[in-house]
Design a protein around this motif. Structure first.
Motif, PDB file in Angstrom:
ATOM      1  N   MET A 138       0.840  -1.170   0.000  1.00 61.80           N
ATOM      2  CA  MET A 138       0.000   0.000   0.000  1.00 61.80           C
ATOM      3  C   MET A 138       0.894   1.245   0.000  1.00 61.80           C
ATOM      4  O   MET A 138       1.067   1.901   1.013  1.00 61.80           O
ATOM      5  CB  MET A 138      -0.920  -0.023   1.232  1.00 61.80           C
ATOM      6  N   LYS A 139       1.501   1.535  -1.110  1.00 59.97           N
ATOM      7  CA  LYS A 139       2.313   2.736  -1.244  1.00 59.97           C
ATOM      8  C   LYS A 139       1.735   3.580  -2.355  1.00 59.97           C
ATOM      9  O   LYS A 139       1.767   3.203  -3.511  1.00 59.97           O
ATOM     10  CB  LYS A 139       3.760   2.376  -1.555  1.00 59.97           C
ATOM     11  N   ARG A 140       1.171   4.721  -1.974  1.00 62.96           N
ATOM     12  CA  ARG A 140       0.581   5.627  -2.945  1.00 62.96           C
ATOM     13  C   ARG A 140       1.152   7.014  -2.740  1.00 62.96           C
ATOM     14  O   ARG A 140       1.565   7.376  -1.647  1.00 62.96           O
ATOM     15  CB  ARG A 140      -0.935   5.704  -2.754  1.00 62.96           C
ATOM     16  N   MET A 141       1.104   7.779  -3.770  1.00 63.53           N
ATOM     17  CA  MET A 141       1.456   9.186  -3.659  1.00 63.53           C
ATOM     18  C   MET A 141       0.230   9.936  -3.153  1.00 63.53           C
ATOM     19  O   MET A 141      -0.908   9.606  -3.503  1.00 63.53           O
ATOM     20  CB  MET A 141       1.888   9.749  -5.008  1.00 63.53           C
ATOM     21  N   VAL A 142       0.464  10.927  -2.316  1.00 61.17           N
ATOM     22  CA  VAL A 142      -0.600  11.772  -1.795  1.00 61.17           C
ATOM     23  C   VAL A 142      -0.262  13.207  -2.165  1.00 61.17           C
ATOM     24  O   VAL A 142       0.820  13.694  -1.836  1.00 61.17           O
ATOM     25  CB  VAL A 142      -0.748  11.631  -0.269  1.00 61.17           C
ATOM     26  N   TYR A 143      -1.159  13.858  -2.851  1.00 63.36           N
ATOM     27  CA  TYR A 143      -0.976  15.245  -3.258  1.00 63.36           C
ATOM     28  C   TYR A 143      -1.987  16.104  -2.505  1.00 63.36           C
ATOM     29  O   TYR A 143      -3.190  15.907  -2.638  1.00 63.36           O
ATOM     30  CB  TYR A 143      -1.179  15.398  -4.764  1.00 63.36           C
ATOM     31  N   VAL A 144      -1.484  17.034  -1.710  1.00 57.19           N
ATOM     32  CA  VAL A 144      -2.342  17.898  -0.904  1.00 57.19           C
ATOM     33  C   VAL A 144      -2.033  19.338  -1.270  1.00 57.19           C
ATOM     34  O   VAL A 144      -0.883  19.773  -1.182  1.00 57.19           O
ATOM     35  CB  VAL A 144      -2.107  17.667   0.599  1.00 57.19           C
ATOM     36  N   ASN A 145      -3.051  20.059  -1.671  1.00 57.73           N
ATOM     37  CA  ASN A 145      -2.874  21.459  -2.033  1.00 57.73           C
ATOM     38  C   ASN A 145      -2.756  22.342  -0.795  1.00 57.73           C
ATOM     39  O   ASN A 145      -1.857  23.161  -0.694  1.00 57.73           O
ATOM     40  CB  ASN A 145      -4.034  21.931  -2.920  1.00 57.73           C
ATOM     41  N   GLU A 146      -3.671  22.169   0.166  1.00 53.79           N
ATOM     42  CA  GLU A 146      -3.676  23.029   1.345  1.00 53.79           C
ATOM     43  C   GLU A 146      -4.203  22.280   2.551  1.00 53.79           C
ATOM     44  O   GLU A 146      -5.229  21.614   2.491  1.00 53.79           O
ATOM     45  CB  GLU A 146      -4.570  24.247   1.086  1.00 53.79           C
ATOM     46  N   VAL A 147      -3.470  22.384   3.676  1.00 56.09           N
ATOM     47  CA  VAL A 147      -3.910  21.840   4.960  1.00 56.09           C
ATOM     48  C   VAL A 147      -3.785  22.949   5.985  1.00 56.09           C
ATOM     49  O   VAL A 147      -2.724  23.557   6.120  1.00 56.09           O
ATOM     50  CB  VAL A 147      -3.068  20.626   5.404  1.00 56.09           C
ATOM     51  N   ASP A 148      -4.862  23.208   6.703  1.00 58.49           N
ATOM     52  CA  ASP A 148      -4.857  24.213   7.757  1.00 58.49           C
ATOM     53  C   ASP A 148      -5.315  23.529   9.036  1.00 58.49           C
ATOM     54  O   ASP A 148      -6.492  23.233   9.195  1.00 58.49           O
ATOM     55  CB  ASP A 148      -5.786  25.367   7.388  1.00 58.49           C
ATOM     56  N   VAL A 149      -4.372  23.245   9.928  1.00 60.82           N
ATOM     57  CA  VAL A 149      -4.679  22.631  11.218  1.00 60.82           C
ATOM     58  C   VAL A 149      -4.323  23.640  12.294  1.00 60.82           C
ATOM     59  O   VAL A 149      -3.165  24.053  12.398  1.00 60.82           O
ATOM     60  CB  VAL A 149      -3.897  21.321  11.426  1.00 60.82           C
ATOM     61  N   THR A 150      -5.301  24.051  13.076  1.00 59.36           N
ATOM     62  CA  THR A 150      -5.058  25.036  14.121  1.00 59.36           C
ATOM     63  C   THR A 150      -4.285  24.431  15.284  1.00 59.36           C
ATOM     64  O   THR A 150      -3.355  25.035  15.804  1.00 59.36           O
ATOM     65  CB  THR A 150      -6.393  25.633  14.622  1.00 59.36           C
ATOM     66  N   SER A 151      -4.638  23.215  15.696  1.00 61.53           N
ATOM     67  CA  SER A 151      -4.004  22.654  16.882  1.00 61.53           C
ATOM     68  C   SER A 151      -4.064  21.131  16.888  1.00 61.53           C
ATOM     69  O   SER A 151      -5.087  20.543  16.548  1.00 61.53           O
ATOM     70  CB  SER A 151      -4.719  23.189  18.134  1.00 61.53           C
ATOM     71  N   THR A 152      -2.960  20.523  17.275  1.00 64.09           N
ATOM     72  CA  THR A 152      -2.941  19.110  17.662  1.00 64.09           C
ATOM     73  C   THR A 152      -2.263  19.065  19.021  1.00 64.09           C
ATOM     74  O   THR A 152      -1.303  19.788  19.269  1.00 64.09           O
ATOM     75  CB  THR A 152      -2.179  18.206  16.674  1.00 64.09           C
ATOM     76  N   ALA A 153      -2.764  18.229  19.910  1.00 69.12           N
ATOM     77  CA  ALA A 153      -2.221  18.204  21.264  1.00 69.12           C
ATOM     78  C   ALA A 153      -2.309  16.810  21.855  1.00 69.12           C
ATOM     79  O   ALA A 153      -3.134  15.990  21.441  1.00 69.12           O
ATOM     80  CB  ALA A 153      -2.991  19.187  22.147  1.00 69.12           C
ATOM     81  N   ILE A 154      -1.468  16.556  22.815  1.00 68.93           N
ATOM     82  CA  ILE A 154      -1.490  15.360  23.658  1.00 68.93           C
ATOM     83  C   ILE A 154      -1.561  14.081  22.825  1.00 68.93           C
ATOM     84  O   ILE A 154      -2.595  13.444  22.700  1.00 68.93           O
ATOM     85  CB  ILE A 154      -2.638  15.398  24.693  1.00 68.93           C
ATOM     86  N   ALA A 155      -0.454  13.696  22.239  1.00 66.93           N
ATOM     87  CA  ALA A 155      -0.299  12.437  21.492  1.00 66.93           C
ATOM     88  C   ALA A 155      -1.164  12.369  20.245  1.00 66.93           C
ATOM     89  O   ALA A 155      -1.586  11.291  19.840  1.00 66.93           O
ATOM     90  CB  ALA A 155      -0.556  11.229  22.395  1.00 66.93           C
ATOM     91  N   SER A 156      -1.457  13.495  19.626  1.00 65.21           N
ATOM     92  CA  SER A 156      -2.232  13.533  18.396  1.00 65.21           C
ATOM     93  C   SER A 156      -1.340  13.975  17.249  1.00 65.21           C
ATOM     94  O   SER A 156      -0.276  14.532  17.473  1.00 65.21           O
ATOM     95  CB  SER A 156      -3.406  14.494  18.537  1.00 65.21           C
ATOM     96  N   GLY A 157      -1.789  13.728  16.039  1.00 70.08           N
ATOM     97  CA  GLY A 157      -0.950  14.129  14.926  1.00 70.08           C
ATOM     98  C   GLY A 157      -1.678  14.187  13.608  1.00 70.08           C
ATOM     99  O   GLY A 157      -2.816  13.743  13.468  1.00 70.08           O
ATOM    100  N   LEU A 158      -0.981  14.759  12.640  1.00 72.70           N
ATOM    101  CA  LEU A 158      -1.444  14.849  11.261  1.00 72.70           C
ATOM    102  C   LEU A 158      -0.541  13.959  10.416  1.00 72.70           C
ATOM    103  O   LEU A 158       0.679  14.127  10.435  1.00 72.70           O
ATOM    104  CB  LEU A 158      -1.366  16.299  10.774  1.00 72.70           C
ATOM    105  N   LEU A 159      -1.121  12.995   9.731  1.00 70.31           N
ATOM    106  CA  LEU A 159      -0.365  12.074   8.891  1.00 70.31           C
ATOM    107  C   LEU A 159      -0.810  12.243   7.450  1.00 70.31           C
ATOM    108  O   LEU A 159      -2.009  12.254   7.161  1.00 70.31           O
ATOM    109  CB  LEU A 159      -0.603  10.620   9.317  1.00 70.31           C
ATOM    110  N   ILE A 160       0.154  12.358   6.568  1.00 70.70           N
ATOM    111  CA  ILE A 160      -0.143  12.436   5.143  1.00 70.70           C
ATOM    112  C   ILE A 160       0.560  11.256   4.485  1.00 70.70           C
ATOM    113  O   ILE A 160       1.780  11.145   4.544  1.00 70.70           O
ATOM    114  CB  ILE A 160       0.314  13.769   4.531  1.00 70.70           C
ATOM    115  N   GLY A 161      -0.228  10.352   3.909  1.00 72.45           N
ATOM    116  CA  GLY A 161       0.308   9.142   3.297  1.00 72.45           C
ATOM    117  C   GLY A 161      -0.268   7.907   3.963  1.00 72.45           C
ATOM    118  O   GLY A 161      -0.989   7.981   4.951  1.00 72.45           O
TER     119      GLY A 161
END
Length: 121
Positions: free
Chosen positions: A1-24
């Motif tokens: 499962m290896k794909r390319m991910v194309y993202v134009n814009e990501v706006d995340v105000t906050s991640t906290a306490i063992a949280s995250g943003l993953l692309i892919g």
């Protein structure tokens, strides 16, 4: 499962306490958090130190895993993922924001909130 991910814009105000943003794509995601939150009414009062081992919530075994559910779905693993725009206000305490696929998610959080308030007169 290896794909390319194309993202134009990501706006995340906050991640906290063992949280995250993953692309892919990912095989396994396992965010965990143990949180001991102490709130005091008078900020000038120094409160005692606490230890996770003092509270049973942090040593409890998680509930048994639920059986998988069957859903009708389709996927295009050979094609890339395109995302124009993603707007997230916040993710907290073992949350995952992901653009892509994941095989396994094992996420849990344990929170003990203590409030120290003065007695009413």
């Amino acid at each position: 499962m290896k794909r390319m991910v194309y993202v134009n814009e990501v706006d995340v105000t906050s991640t906290a306490i063992a949280s995250g943003l993953l692309i892919g794509d990912a095989h396994r995601v396992s965010p965990t958090a143990n949180v001991l939150a102490v709130q005091v009414e008078d900020p000038d009062v120094l409160f005692e130190r606490y230890d996770f081992s003092e509270f049973s919530v942090f040593s409890m075994h998680p509930s048994p895993e639920l059986p998988p559910i069957g859903i009708h779905s389709f996927s295009y693993h050979e094609r890339p993922i395109y995302v124009d725009s993603l707007n997230v206000i916040g993710a907290s305490t073992s949350a995952v924001i992901q653009i892509g696929g994941v095989d396994h998610v094992d996420s849990f959080s344990r929170i003990k909130h203590i409030r120290r308030v003065e007695e009413e007169q």
